[in-house]
Write an enzyme that holds these catalytic residues in place. Structure first.
Site, mmCIF file in Angstrom:
data_model
loop_
_atom_site.group_PDB
_atom_site.id
_atom_site.type_symbol
_atom_site.label_atom_id
_atom_site.label_comp_id
_atom_site.label_asym_id
_atom_site.label_seq_id
_atom_site.Cartn_x
_atom_site.Cartn_y
_atom_site.Cartn_z
ATOM 1 N N ASP A 173 31.968 42.714 -12.937
ATOM 2 C CA ASP A 173 30.513 42.565 -12.741
ATOM 3 C C ASP A 173 30.055 43.731 -11.886
ATOM 4 O O ASP A 173 30.851 44.629 -11.556
ATOM 5 C CB ASP A 173 30.183 41.199 -12.101
ATOM 6 C CG ASP A 173 28.764 40.731 -12.444
ATOM 7 O OD1 ASP A 173 27.811 41.431 -12.065
ATOM 8 O OD2 ASP A 173 28.618 39.679 -13.090
ATOM 9 N N GLY A 209 31.601 47.412 -11.826
ATOM 10 C CA GLY A 209 31.243 48.484 -12.755
ATOM 11 C C GLY A 209 30.024 48.109 -13.578
ATOM 12 O O GLY A 209 29.409 47.058 -13.371
ATOM 13 N N ASP A 210 29.711 49.006 -14.517
ATOM 14 C CA ASP A 210 28.553 48.822 -15.393
ATOM 15 C C ASP A 210 29.090 48.852 -16.823
ATOM 16 O O ASP A 210 29.685 49.850 -17.245
ATOM 17 C CB ASP A 210 27.585 49.986 -15.146
ATOM 18 C CG ASP A 210 26.401 49.976 -16.106
ATOM 19 O OD1 ASP A 210 26.430 49.213 -17.109
ATOM 20 O OD2 ASP A 210 25.453 50.738 -15.864
ATOM 21 N N HIS A 216 21.862 37.404 -23.463
ATOM 22 C CA HIS A 216 20.425 37.165 -23.701
ATOM 23 C C HIS A 216 19.544 38.025 -22.787
ATOM 24 O O HIS A 216 18.333 38.088 -22.980
ATOM 25 C CB HIS A 216 20.079 35.669 -23.543
ATOM 26 C CG HIS A 216 20.405 35.120 -22.184
ATOM 27 N ND1 HIS A 216 21.234 34.040 -22.010
ATOM 28 C CD2 HIS A 216 20.030 35.490 -20.928
ATOM 29 C CE1 HIS A 216 21.334 33.768 -20.710
ATOM 30 N NE2 HIS A 216 20.620 34.643 -20.043
#
Ligand SMILES: C[S@@+](CC[C@H](N)C(=O)[O-])C[C@H]1O[C@@H](n2cnc3c(N)ncnc32)[C@H](O)[C@@H]1O
Length: 355
Positions: free
Chosen positions: A216, A242-243, A262
């Site tokens: 995350d 992280g991304d 979503h």
């Protein structure tokens, strides 16, 4: 206007109930904020005792408490009030499945964005407050999601409130995923967008042979370690900040991504699913779970969540069939959807990577 000569063919009950549904929201929120459920968790109390303990005036209290009884959040025996079993389980601070933080989250994050519903219908753009320097959504579709998380995680209080609210949402579904899926086939779990590890923690508690990495955003790491200690699984749980749009994802044989896609556009969802495919070891599985819109678009909760996402972060809901399509496109095989909860359409889509 002509004078009606007959009674209406049906009562106005539905219009009346829908127009005033916020009364009920206000009751549960206020009772929670004032500490009614917390006070009653120590034992039944009369109106006078509650008034004194919570420093409330009796004027509106009688109707307030009896309305809570009518909503089945309280019970009344003689002149004394107590928590209903559900309220005692979910609405008493400090209990494992306490949902008061979720109520605060709804009140602070979600409720205000609904005032922009007419605007989003007119303009097609999210109505979250936009500072002037922010790129316009048309120029950067899906950027609002990143901005939402960056803004939320910039404050320690918002971070914690958001994480605690996510736990309220994920606990029940994590137990369902734990029970409905045969975990004996895999050993290494990776939860993508796993927040402070609540789902991973529940899976680790239920399946002692598993180890887990939660992936995350970096600011969540301290809250993750604290939560893993609390759940007693810190020795089998690691965190990787992280991304998922920029960084490689941790490898595992069971990857999970729950209640997160979503927040994004379909193109962004495909990117995450494609990167998940690369991170799943041969023979492993990827599971996406979310409130998914049913094929006939009849189930209310996922439609409302979808609208909420369009209003706030520029994401949207999606159908299990769409998710199955993206997973197949990424390379997963034997992709199937399993409905986990009928009342809100929470569904898990599983796809396998060939050994
Ligand atoms: C709605 S929450 C769901 C959390 C959790 N999976 C659950 O079921 O409760 C979405 C999560 O995705 C994470 N997330 C959002 N964008 C991300 C990104 N670019 N890379 C990694 N995680 C991200 C957020 O920090 C948040 O924890």
């Amino acid at each position: 206007m002509t004078t009606p000569t007959q009674a209406p063919p049906f009562p106005p009950a539905k219009v009346y109930a829908l127009s005033t549904a916020f009364w009920q929201t206000k009751l549960i929120m206020t009772a929670s904020q004032l500490g009614v459920f917390e006070k009653l968790s120590t034992g039944p109390a009369s109106l006078e005792q509650l008034a004194e303990a919570l420093t409330l005036q009796p004027t509106a209290l009688h109707d307030f408490l009896d309305a809570l009884v009518a909503l089945e959040l309280l019970e009344r025996d003689g002149g004394r009030y107590s928590n209903s079993a559900e309220a005692d389980f979910y609405l008493v601070p400090g209990k494992r499945y306490y949902m008061g933080h979720y109520l605060t989250f709804v009140d602070n994050f979600m409720r205000p964005t609904w005032d922009g519903l007419d605007e989003v219908l007119r303009t097609g753009r999210p109505q979250a407050p936009q500072p002037p320097e922010r790129p316009q959504p048309e120029a950067a579709p899906g950027k609002e999601g990143t901005e939402f998380f960056e803004h939320t995680y910039a404050s320690a209080d918002l971070q914690r409130m958001f994480m605690e609210a996510q736990d309220s949402l994920s606990s029940e579904i994590a137990w369902e995923i734990s029970r409905r899926i045969d975990w004996s086939r895999w050993t290494r779990l990776v939860d993508l967008g796993g927040a402070r590890g609540n789902t991973a923690g529940i899976l680790l508690q239920a399946h002692p042979h598993l180890t887990a990495t939660v992936f995350d955003m970096p600011p969540i790491e301290p809250l993750f370690h604290e939560h893993m200690e609390r759940l007693g699984v810190h020795d089998r749980a690691a965190y990787q900040g992280g991304d998922w749009f920029q960084d490689p994802l941790p490898e595992g044989d069971a990857l999970l991504c729950g209640h997160a896609l979503h927040n994004w556009t379909a193109e962004q969802r495909k990117t995450v699913i494609g990167k998940a495919y690369d991170a799943v070891r041969p023979g492993g599985v990827f599971m996406v779970h979310d409130l998914m819109i049913d094929e006939d678009r009849n189930r209310l909760n996922p439609l409302m969540l979808s609208l909420a996402m369009t209003l706030s972060v520029g994401g949207s809901g999606y159908k299990a069939s769409e998710c199955i399509g993206w997973m197949r496109e990424a390379g997963f095989t034997d992709v199937e959807a399993v409905l986990l909860q009928d009342y809100d359409g929470h569904t898990v889509v599983l796809g396998h990577k060939r050994a």
